[in-house]
Scaffold this active site. Structure first.
Site, PDB file in Angstrom:
ATOM      1  NE  ARG A  82     -35.138  20.082  15.880  1.00 49.07           N
ATOM      2  CZ  ARG A  82     -36.046  19.200  16.296  1.00 49.07           C
ATOM      3  NH1 ARG A  82     -37.139  19.024  15.575  1.00 49.07           N
ATOM      4  NH2 ARG A  82     -35.835  18.498  17.376  1.00 49.07           N
TER       5      ARG A  82
ATOM      6  CD1 TRP B 210      -5.714  -1.348  -1.291  1.00 49.84           C
ATOM      7  CD2 TRP B 210      -7.856  -1.540  -0.663  1.00 49.84           C
ATOM      8  NE1 TRP B 210      -5.740  -2.069  -0.124  1.00 49.84           N
ATOM      9  CE2 TRP B 210      -7.049  -2.206   0.288  1.00 49.84           C
ATOM     10  CE3 TRP B 210      -9.243  -1.537  -0.471  1.00 49.84           C
ATOM     11  CZ2 TRP B 210      -7.577  -2.847   1.398  1.00 49.84           C
ATOM     12  CZ3 TRP B 210      -9.764  -2.178   0.628  1.00 49.84           C
ATOM     13  CH2 TRP B 210      -8.936  -2.810   1.551  1.00 49.84           C
ATOM     14  CB  ILE B 211      -8.548  -1.343  -8.665  1.00 52.27           C
ATOM     15  CG1 ILE B 211      -7.217  -2.053  -8.404  1.00 52.27           C
ATOM     16  CG2 ILE B 211      -8.555  -0.610 -10.000  1.00 52.27           C
ATOM     17  CD1 ILE B 211      -6.037  -1.136  -8.145  1.00 52.27           C
ATOM     18  CB  THR B 212     -11.335   3.828  -7.822  1.00 49.40           C
ATOM     19  OG1 THR B 212     -10.970   4.056  -6.464  1.00 49.40           O
ATOM     20  CG2 THR B 212     -12.596   4.603  -8.142  1.00 49.40           C
TER      21      THR B 212
ATOM     22  N   GLY C 131       0.836  -1.197   0.000  1.00 53.30           N
ATOM     23  CA  GLY C 131       0.000   0.000   0.000  1.00 53.30           C
ATOM     24  C   GLY C 131       0.868   1.243   0.000  1.00 53.30           C
TER      25      GLY C 131
ATOM     26  CB  THR D  54      -2.599   7.043   5.445  1.00 54.41           C
ATOM     27  OG1 THR D  54      -1.184   7.091   5.712  1.00 54.41           O
ATOM     28  CG2 THR D  54      -2.975   5.646   4.977  1.00 54.41           C
TER      29      THR D  54
ATOM     30  N   GLY E  62     -28.439  16.686  15.042  1.00 51.70           N
ATOM     31  CA  GLY E  62     -28.891  15.877  16.165  1.00 51.70           C
ATOM     32  C   GLY E  62     -29.287  14.482  15.711  1.00 51.70           C
TER      33      GLY E  62
ATOM     34  CD  GLU F 177      -4.849   9.255  -5.184  1.00 53.60           C
ATOM     35  OE1 GLU F 177      -5.584   8.766  -6.043  1.00 53.60           O
ATOM     36  OE2 GLU F 177      -3.621   9.368  -5.342  1.00 53.60           O
TER      37      GLU F 177
ATOM     38  CD  GLN G  53     -22.986  16.437  18.476  1.00 53.28           C
ATOM     39  OE1 GLN G  53     -22.623  15.351  18.032  1.00 53.28           O
ATOM     40  NE2 GLN G  53     -23.534  16.578  19.661  1.00 53.28           N
TER      41      GLN G  53
END
Lengths: 390, 261
Positions: free
Chosen positions: A275, A164-166, A139, A372, A346, A370, A343
């Site tokens: 809201r 991991w091939i898109t 990787g 980490t 909610g 691409e 958050q």
């Protein structure tokens, strides 16, 4: 002025044609991409037809020369298109980035003949590409890859597994890095492999936390035979080719991350305006206003950072350090902003009836792909302090 | 010889915007952004498809409208039309459908044509009378409201889907056709199309170029006139049925009252 729904991002664009391009992108996003995103991501449905639509519109070859059917746009503009696409649906933004990366080897290192033969179809929008560097056991340490290509007369025979091939299994062409010589970075060569090559097959797509509409799969090369005319660059030049695309790929991810973050902020703004609690809208409460302000500031800073790196690239200056910084900062920002968006909504934010939980799951993958974000910090530190001594 | 197609299009206020009348009860063009009428996009698309089928064809897109109406022409040009004609004149303000048909007919004659393609109606006025008026003014056959259209051997053929029957229609060229929103989704402009459109010719004409007197058009020359306009009242909150054992019956009663059942 009172809140009046999500507004288009204020962008500084260098030309009128760039403004028109962003206008076209927004129209496609609003009419073709965003309306289908929630349902298809939930179902894990890959929108191949959407790529055909944006390909026909000219969005699958933007940073490449007009001579070969590209849009001849600077990265400063191309990345903002990616951001808008990712804002509507990450599968489309990230897929466009991956496709663009898959065209890079031929466009930059191909011979004149290779470019003339392959690029018009690759950039013209009818074909979709994939990029095969990572392997199950290789990787971040990409130079240790084990997929092997062996010469056989005028051909090469490729054996091995990429991970991991898109677009794995969906792509029309694969840019493949394989070992043709010694161990380490100097023994690697690049090839352009057609998607229907005999011996090429994809495993079942990975079952991912997010980005479910975009297939990610292992791709097996079982005696795949390609002619030497499909070798890109010199023998042993593959790792250099891969590295040269890496920085640009990181900018693509940075732009996508800002797109996801912007979408989450827009959702949070709309929700907190609507809201009501304790007799007033959520957006009236200072604790929440400050969250919104921090989210927006992070996004704006991230956008400025990836654009600064892009402008360095466009002017031909080194941009590797800035690209790593942009990837790191933008994707961490996306993680924070999407988490805060959940958050702010909610309990609703935690349900699949609102898109914020999806944005949060999507942001996570951007801290990983691409390179980490730990690798990005390593890259940045090397630029600052020189290589590690151990 | 080249097939000359003229597509008549309209620049309208965005139907998704908050549209209003101006003080003189004409369309308030300042309140909302304008665009190429979506129903006219279908006309441009059919013209492009007819041109693609023909060996040799040239599409001219035509509009009558204020300066900003050029945006509608640019959109059609970026989709693939070859050139544009823009009729613009201050005296045109407030022109009704009859007056507009006069200006369009003169401009079409000025340009030269074998086939005129229109949308089924505009998204603002929504009268849908222009194609018939145009055919009458030009003295050529009209084949309107087509959901499918083809040009072959000097004839235009098409299908008109009605409530009771689908008619197959045919007319000798030159002719005027209109196409519906069932004729096929319009293509998006491509980035290259947008770039190319900037270099395409847009001919600007005024009333004197077309030999039209000012009193034949505008508010003064209009045969129809808006006497008054009242804003539609805002939507009310609706009826809320709370189920306390009788919810189903209440819903049924509501639907019956609205004549849905």
């Amino acid at each position: 002025m009172p809140y009046d729904g999500p507004q288009p991002v204020e962008r500084q664009l260098p030309t009128e044609e760039a403004r028109d391009l962003l206008g076209l992108t927004r129209e496609l996003a609003a009419r073709e991409i965003r309306p289908r995103a929630a349902e298809e991501e939930d179902a894990g449905c890959f929108p191949r037809d959407t790529f055909a639509t944006i390909g026909a519109a000219g969005l699958l070859g933007l940073p490449y020369p007009d001579e070969y059917g590209g849009g001849e746009q600077p990265y400063e503009v191309y990345l903002q298109v990616l951001e808008e696409l990712a804002m509507a649906r990450l599968t489309v933004g990230l897929g466009t980035s991956v496709h663009t990366l898959a065209c890079h080897a031929v466009a930059e290192f191909g011979t004149k003949e290779q470019r003339a033969e392959h690029l018009p179809a690759m950039l013209g929008g009818s074909l979709l590409g994939a990029y095969c560097l990572s392997e199950p056991a290789s990787g971040s340490d990409a130079a240790s890859l084990r997929t092997r290509a062996v010469r056989d007369g005028g051909d090469w025979v490729i054996n091995g597994t990429k991970a991991w091939i898109t677009h794995g299994g969906m792509a029309d062409f694969y840019t493949v890095l394989a070992r043709t010589g010694v161990e380490g970075p100097r023994g690697i060569t690049a090839f352009l492999v057609p998607g229907d090559a005999e011996g090429l097959s994809a495993a079942a797509p990975e079952r991912k936390m997010g980005l479910k509409g975009s297939p990610t799969a292992q791709v097996h090369f079982d005696g795949v035979r390609v002619s030497d005319a499909r070798r890109i660059g010199e023998e042993g030049q593959g790792f250099t080719i891969a590295l040269s695309a890496l920085d640009s790929g990181r900018l693509g991810i940075a732009a996508c991350a800002i797109g996801v973050a912007q979408a989450a902020l827009d959702e949070a703004l709309a929700f907190t305006a609507e809201r009501q609690q304790f007799g007033r809208p959520l957006a009236d409460f200072q604790g929440l206003r400050f969250m919104l302000a921090d989210m927006a500031t992070g996004i704006e800073a991230g956008r400025a950072l990836y654009l600064a790196a892009a402008r360095l690239r466009d002017s031909g200056q080194p941009f590797s350090k800035q690209a790593a910084m942009a990837k790191l900062h933008c994707t961490d920002t996306a993680m924070r902003v999407t988490t805060d968006a959940v958050q702010l909504l909610g309990g609703y934010g935690y349900t699949a009836d609102f898109p914020t939980e999806r944005y949060m799951r999507e942001a996570k993958v951007l801290q990983i792909v691409e390179g980490t974000n730990q690798i990005q910090r390593m890259v940045i530190a090397r630029h600052l302090a020189g290589p590690e001594t151990h | 010889m080249s097939l000359r197609i003229v597509v008549a299009v309209k620049y309208v206020p965005d139907a998704t915007g908050d549209r209003h009348f101006a003080e003189d009860l004409t369309t308030d063009r300042d309140a909302v952004d304008g665009l190429l009428s979506e129903l006219d996009e279908y006309a441009v698309e059919q013209a492009l498809q007819i041109a693609e089928e023909a060996d040799d064809a040239e599409i001219t897109v035509l509009t009558v409208g204020p300066e900003d109406a050029k945006d509608a022409l640019r959109k059609a040009l970026s989709m693939g039309a070859d050139q544009a004609v823009h009729v613009e004149d201050d005296a045109l303000h407030g022109t009704d459908a009859l007056g507009t048909s006069l200006v369009l007919a003169k401009a079409i004659e000025h340009t030269g044509y074998d086939l005129v393609v229109c949308g089924m109606a505009s998204t603002d006025g929504t009268m849908g009378v222009l194609p018939a008026m145009l055919a009458e003014r030009l003295g050529v056959p009209q084949v309107t409201l087509l959901s499918e259209v083809k040009v072959e051997d000097g004839k235009v053929t098409g299908r008109r889907d009605g409530d009771a029957a689908s008619e197959q229609l045919e007319a000798q060229l030159p002719a005027v056709v209109s196409v519906t929103d069932q004729s096929g989704e319009a293509r998006y402009p491509s980035f290259k199309g947008i770039m190319a459109a900037k270099k395409k010719k847009v001919e600007s004409l005024d009333l004197s170029d077309l030999g039209i007197e000012e009193d034949e058009v505008g508010l003064a020359g209009a045969w129809t006139k808006v006497d008054s306009a009242a804003e539609r009242p805002a939507r009310t909150a609706g009826t809320i049925v709370t189920d306390e054992g009788e919810g189903g019956k209440q819903l049924a009663a509501f639907l019956a009252e609205q004549k849905f059942i």
